[in-house]
Motif scaffolding. Sequence first.
Motif: not given
Length: 105
Positions: A49-52, A56-57, A62-65
């Motif tokens: 769960r920590f790896f998942i 996700g983080v 990567k989506k942050v501008h």
Amino acid sequence: MAEVRKKVVEDKYNTSKINKTEVKKEKRTVSNKKQDKKDNLNKKNIFERFFIFCNGVGSEFKKVHWTSKNNMVKYSVSSIFFILFCSGFFYLINVIFALVQSLFS
């Protein structure tokens, strides 16, 4: 006398044919899918769960501008100037009220 006619409202989306039980069944299947995902997540150990979570983080980062260095300096300077201006303004207001209070007491 004038005749009053009722407006006929057209059913654009043809909602009269939708069966309410089908809608309820769809909601049930969606909630069952959510429950299955929760069950699968609970079955995994804490490291999986920590790896998942970390994946996700990473994908969200990567989506942050991110702003450029020049813009960041501009925004920081303007924020500091605004804070100094407001603090000076409220200090002066406080001094003025203190003087007025000392004159009338």
